[in-house]
Design an enzyme around this catalytic site. Structure first.
Site, PDB file in Angstrom:
ATOM      1  N   GLY A   1       0.824  -1.200   0.000  1.00  0.00           N
ATOM      2  CA  GLY A   1       0.000   0.000   0.000  1.00  0.00           C
ATOM      3  C   GLY A   1       0.856   1.246   0.000  1.00  0.00           C
ATOM      4  O   GLY A   1       2.029   1.213   0.398  1.00  0.00           O
TER       5      GLY A   1
ATOM      6  N   GLN B   1       3.097   9.885   1.050  1.00  0.00           N
ATOM      7  CA  GLN B   1       4.404   9.212   1.057  1.00  0.00           C
ATOM      8  C   GLN B   1       5.238   9.536  -0.177  1.00  0.00           C
ATOM      9  O   GLN B   1       6.433   9.223  -0.214  1.00  0.00           O
ATOM     10  CB  GLN B   1       4.229   7.695   1.171  1.00  0.00           C
TER      11      GLN B   1
ATOM     12  N   CYS C   1       6.097  -0.401   6.775  1.00  0.00           N
ATOM     13  CA  CYS C   1       5.680   0.768   5.992  1.00  0.00           C
ATOM     14  C   CYS C   1       6.842   1.169   5.095  1.00  0.00           C
ATOM     15  O   CYS C   1       7.989   1.180   5.540  1.00  0.00           O
ATOM     16  CB  CYS C   1       5.331   1.912   6.943  1.00  0.00           C
ATOM     17  N   LEU C   2       6.546   1.521   3.845  1.00  0.00           N
ATOM     18  CA  LEU C   2       7.625   1.903   2.925  1.00  0.00           C
ATOM     19  C   LEU C   2       8.374   3.150   3.400  1.00  0.00           C
ATOM     20  O   LEU C   2       9.526   3.353   3.020  1.00  0.00           O
ATOM     21  CB  LEU C   2       7.067   2.136   1.513  1.00  0.00           C
TER      22      LEU C   2
ATOM     23  N   HIS D   1      -4.101   1.226   7.697  1.00  0.00           N
ATOM     24  CA  HIS D   1      -2.748   1.797   7.678  1.00  0.00           C
ATOM     25  C   HIS D   1      -2.689   3.006   6.740  1.00  0.00           C
ATOM     26  O   HIS D   1      -2.140   4.053   7.094  1.00  0.00           O
ATOM     27  CB  HIS D   1      -1.760   0.704   7.232  1.00  0.00           C
ATOM     28  N   GLU D   2      -3.274   2.861   5.557  1.00  0.00           N
ATOM     29  CA  GLU D   2      -3.197   3.951   4.571  1.00  0.00           C
ATOM     30  C   GLU D   2      -4.088   5.133   4.952  1.00  0.00           C
ATOM     31  O   GLU D   2      -3.708   6.287   4.748  1.00  0.00           O
ATOM     32  CB  GLU D   2      -3.535   3.436   3.166  1.00  0.00           C
TER      33      GLU D   2
ATOM     34  N   HIS E   1      -2.296   7.258   7.273  1.00  0.00           N
ATOM     35  CA  HIS E   1      -1.355   8.172   6.609  1.00  0.00           C
ATOM     36  C   HIS E   1      -2.050   9.465   6.184  1.00  0.00           C
ATOM     37  O   HIS E   1      -1.474  10.553   6.298  1.00  0.00           O
ATOM     38  CB  HIS E   1      -0.769   7.524   5.347  1.00  0.00           C
TER      39      HIS E   1
HETATM   40 NI    NI Z   1       2.799   3.224   5.409  1.00  0.00          NI
END
Ligand code: NI
Length: 158
Positions: free
Chosen positions: A46, A51, A90-91, A132-133, A136
């Site tokens: 995701g 991000q 998480c990226l 999670h997204e 963000h």
């Molecule tokens: Ni993330």
């Protein structure tokens, strides 16, 4: 399509609240395509627009199953049900993984990339990814809500 630069831990933008998308124009379509490409390049499940430095409420998710990449614009979690304790990363926080409690199921309303407002239910990994997204988009990152003492640093295999 293009790979966009990821924003990482310590970047203040990750704490900002993203704005609603009012019009799904060419710029948003390009952003979506770039986000999907960027997520795939880094093997993420995701990615939220913040991000890649864009404060718009756009999320892409890919569980690498037959549903393909999912695009959620202006997502809103309407209901949650149950709990699951899951491993998460998480990226924007490379090599960091921790345990976290997420809802087991969510009902989410969102606009798809064709501008159609939809409502769907998700569970398990997809529910986790959506939560999670959406976090963000609200300036929240997973490390702030992990189960204390569960953070692990895992280097990728070369
Ligand atoms: Ni993330």
């Amino acid at each position: 399509m293009a790979i966009r630069n990821l924003r990482y831990e310590g970047d203040e933008i990750l704490k900002k609240v993203s704005r609603e998308v009012e019009q799904i124009d060419e710029k948003i379509q390009i952003l979506i395509d770039d986000m999907i490409e960027t997520m795939h390049k880094y093997n993420g499940v995701g990615l939220a627009a913040v991000q890649v430095g864009v404060l718009k409420r756009v999320v892409v998710i890919d569980l690498y199953d037959d549903k393909g990449p999912i695009v959620l614009i202006n997502p809103k979690i309407l209901k949650t049900k149950g709990e699951q304790e899951v491993e998460e990363g998480c990226l924007s926080f490379p090599n960091q993984f921790a345990k976290i409690v997420r809802p087991l199921e969510v009902e989410v309303e969102y606009t798809d990339r064709n501008g159609k407002r939809k409502k769907t239910k998700a569970k398990e990994l997809l529910a986790q990814a959506i939560c999670h997204e959406v976090d963000h988009l609200n300036g929240e990152v997973f490390v702030d809500k992990i189960i204390p003492g569960t953070m692990e640093y895992i280097e990728p295999e070369k």
